[in-house]
Design a protein around this motif. Structure first.
Motif, mmCIF file in Angstrom:
data_model
loop_
_atom_site.group_PDB
_atom_site.id
_atom_site.type_symbol
_atom_site.label_atom_id
_atom_site.label_comp_id
_atom_site.label_asym_id
_atom_site.label_seq_id
_atom_site.Cartn_x
_atom_site.Cartn_y
_atom_site.Cartn_z
ATOM 1 N N GLY A 354 147.926 10.436 78.438
ATOM 2 C CA GLY A 354 146.926 10.453 77.374
ATOM 3 C C GLY A 354 147.368 9.658 76.170
ATOM 4 N N THR A 355 146.661 9.846 75.053
ATOM 5 C CA THR A 355 146.908 9.032 73.857
ATOM 6 C C THR A 355 147.944 9.633 72.920
ATOM 7 O OG1 THR A 355 145.039 10.140 72.761
ATOM 8 C CG2 THR A 355 144.583 8.066 73.918
ATOM 9 N N GLY A 356 148.399 10.840 73.178
ATOM 10 C CA GLY A 356 149.357 11.476 72.288
ATOM 11 C C GLY A 356 150.794 11.225 72.704
ATOM 12 N N SER A 357 151.710 11.271 71.727
ATOM 13 C CA SER A 357 153.126 11.029 72.012
ATOM 14 C C SER A 357 153.749 12.150 72.834
ATOM 15 C CB SER A 357 153.907 10.872 70.693
ATOM 16 O OG SER A 357 153.762 12.045 69.891
ATOM 17 N N GLY A 358 153.042 13.286 72.976
ATOM 18 C CA GLY A 358 153.541 14.382 73.789
ATOM 19 C C GLY A 358 153.638 14.038 75.260
ATOM 20 N N TRP A 359 153.005 12.918 75.664
ATOM 21 C CA TRP A 359 153.081 12.488 77.060
ATOM 22 C C TRP A 359 154.377 11.744 77.365
ATOM 23 C CZ3 TRP A 359 150.084 14.036 80.933
ATOM 24 C CH2 TRP A 359 148.854 14.617 80.625
ATOM 25 N N GLU A 425 137.099 -1.993 78.531
ATOM 26 C CA GLU A 425 136.626 -1.022 77.543
ATOM 27 C C GLU A 425 137.742 -0.158 76.985
ATOM 28 O OE1 GLU A 425 136.836 1.032 81.440
ATOM 29 O OE2 GLU A 425 136.062 -0.902 80.777
ATOM 30 N N SER A 426 138.854 -0.020 77.750
ATOM 31 C CA SER A 426 139.944 0.843 77.299
ATOM 32 C C SER A 426 141.234 0.451 78.005
ATOM 33 C CB SER A 426 139.601 2.315 77.591
ATOM 34 O OG SER A 426 140.737 3.133 77.474
ATOM 35 N N VAL A 427 142.279 0.184 77.217
ATOM 36 C CA VAL A 427 143.580 -0.131 77.813
ATOM 37 C C VAL A 427 144.083 1.062 78.620
ATOM 38 C CG1 VAL A 427 146.003 -0.638 77.321
ATOM 39 C CG2 VAL A 427 144.203 -1.786 76.023
ATOM 40 N N LEU A 428 143.936 2.262 78.061
ATOM 41 C CA LEU A 428 144.419 3.455 78.753
ATOM 42 C C LEU A 428 143.702 3.643 80.082
ATOM 43 C CD1 LEU A 428 146.151 5.988 78.844
ATOM 44 C CD2 LEU A 428 144.371 7.181 77.531
ATOM 45 N N ASN A 429 142.387 3.454 80.085
ATOM 46 C CA ASN A 429 141.620 3.604 81.328
ATOM 47 C C ASN A 429 142.074 2.584 82.370
ATOM 48 O OD1 ASN A 429 139.558 4.793 82.918
ATOM 49 N ND2 ASN A 429 138.222 3.051 82.465
#
Length: 457
Positions: A354-359, A425-429
């Protein structure tokens, strides 16, 4: 269940191993050391943006395109001779690259570095596989694989440190003392190995396979930049396919073929090299995907990103050290399958990033475990792909395996880059979908290895 007590190396064998592993580690570092330095090199020498990628591409083209030919030439003309000649050329071309004042000189030096790599890698591996037998060979290949994989990771970190603290030129200069060490030590330790009677070199086969590999690697690189629908990339794939088909036809008719068709029909060669291709393509491209994630999604710097992959390097070193023990206990095929299974299982959690540093802890644990599994698979691949062939053909076998390695390194990133680019549309996707494709490829390698390789082959 196959159990073999590892034999002890002699003092001389340990020294031989140190020399050969030093050379192979340096070659691995060379693949990645200039990556983070490219923008600085571009500014320093006036490279245009379009020409900058040729610093990497020129090296990859030469290294992958000429490896198979070099492995066979080493068989015919002497592996130690080719190894030493290649190391000398590598040292000189590295010096020229570090001293370069124009883009043309630097690009030429980088291409010559790639040619030297194509000579040294299969010759060095052939010297290693003929110097060690049985469990000692697996142990030597395990250490070799661990250091080479660690070298890919260390190259990125070392390149960043040298560029920041000294100059990008030291990314070239660092090869010179290492090459000198090998050139001084190797003649005292390595014995020459070549056939008593020298066969004629298969020139038509050499031309077609080298041309086919060059066309294929160029097409892959082009597709990574412009997409797989790019006309030039499609033309390169078509030309590569035609030349490689011509190579196969030539080899079936040649009295002294570059690659005997009987070798290409061996299960260990075919399916072992396919597993190796997948192992190298998926792990190197996964580093690319996670680099995008760390920098574009989490906002890490280039140096912090490189340091994050230190756990991957640690995993590959541990995998390389323990791979011979796994092979001795389970057998080669089972070890190869088990390594790919661990790599696949470690890749799956990365689909949920995901987008959080917790990953970040998930990423670190997964890449560490995946590095262990990947290196066990790579050592299993190297033992499989070089087994069952006489010493006279070990240069050819290691040439094939090295070609597989270098094409895999070149292949993975363009494929995954195209998957990411298809989801703008999204780098993460895009990254997570590419991670799923990556894991599926590892599973494909696992299934084919289990299905088509003999139990202990």
């Amino acid at each position: 269940m196959e159990k073999t007590r590892p034999a002890a190396m002699t003092g001389r064998q340990r020294l031989v191993l140190v020399v050969l592993l030093t050379a192979q580690f340096m070659l691995a570092v060379d693949f990645s050391i200039l990556g983070v330095a490219l923008p600085v090199i571009g500014e320093g020498l006036g490279f245009g943006l379009g020409a900058l990628q040729w610093i990497a591409t020129g090296f990859a083209l030469a290294a992958a395109g000429f490896t198979l030919l070099s492995g066979r030439v080493a068989d015919l003309f002497g592996r130690r001779r080719l190894f030493l000649g290649g190391m000398a050329v590598l040292g000189l071309s590295s010096l020229a690259g570090g001293l370069a004042q124009t883009p043309e000189v630097l690009l030429s030096a980088r291409v010559v570095q790639g040619l030297a790599t194509a000579v040294v890698t299969p010759a060095g591996l052939a010297l290693l596989t003929t110097a060690f037998q049985g469990p000692l060979r697996a142990k030597a290949l395990g250490l070799n694989g661990a250091l080479m994989s660690a070298g890919f990771t260390a190259g990125s970190i070392l390149g960043g440190l040298l560029t920041d603290l000294l100059s990008w030129r030291w990314a070239f200069f660092i090869n010179v003392p290492v090459a000198l060490f090998v050139l001084i030590a190797a003649p005292m330790l390595l014995t020459e190995s070549r056939p008593a009677t020298r066969e004629k070199l298969d020139v038509p086969g050499a031309v077609t396979v080298t041309g086919g590999l060059l066309a294929l690697v160029y097409a892959l690189t082009r597709a990574g930049e412009h997409g797989f629908a790019d006309p030039v990339a499609l033309g390169g794939f078509a030309l590569g396919a035609v030349l490689l088909a011509a190579f196969w036809a030539i080899e079936k008719r040649q009295a002294n073929p570059l690659v005997p068709v009987r070798i290409l029909k061996r299960r260990t060669v075919v399916w072992g090299n396919l597993a190796g291709l997948i192992a190298f393509a998926t792990e190197t491209s996964l580093v690319f995907l996670l680099t995008l994630y760390l920098q574009k999604v989490l906002g890490y710097s280039a140096l912090a990103t490189g340091l994050s992959f230190g756990v991957l390097g640690a995993g590959t070193v541990i995998g390389g050290v323990f791979a011979p023990k796994v092979i001795a206990r389970l057998g080669t095929r089972a070890a190869l399958v088990a390594g790919l299974a661990v790599q696949a299982a470690s890749t799956v959690p990365l689909f949920f990033l995901g987008t959080g540093s917790g990953w970040l802890p998930v990423l670190l644990v997964a890449t560490f475990a995946g590095g262990v599994g990947n290196m066990v698979a790579i050592v299993g691949f190297m033992v499989t792909a070089t087994s069952g062939l006489p010493d006279a053909e070990q240069g050819l076998a290691t040439g094939l395996a090295t070609m597989t390695q270098q094409v895999g390194i070149t292949l993975g990133i363009p494929v995954m880059s195209a998957v990411v680019a298809a989801h703008p549309e999204s780098v993460l996707n895009g990254v997570t979908i590419a991670v799923a494709v990556n894991a599926a490829l590892v599973v494909l390698g696992l299934v084919t290895s289990r299905a088509f390789l003999r139990k202990h082959g």
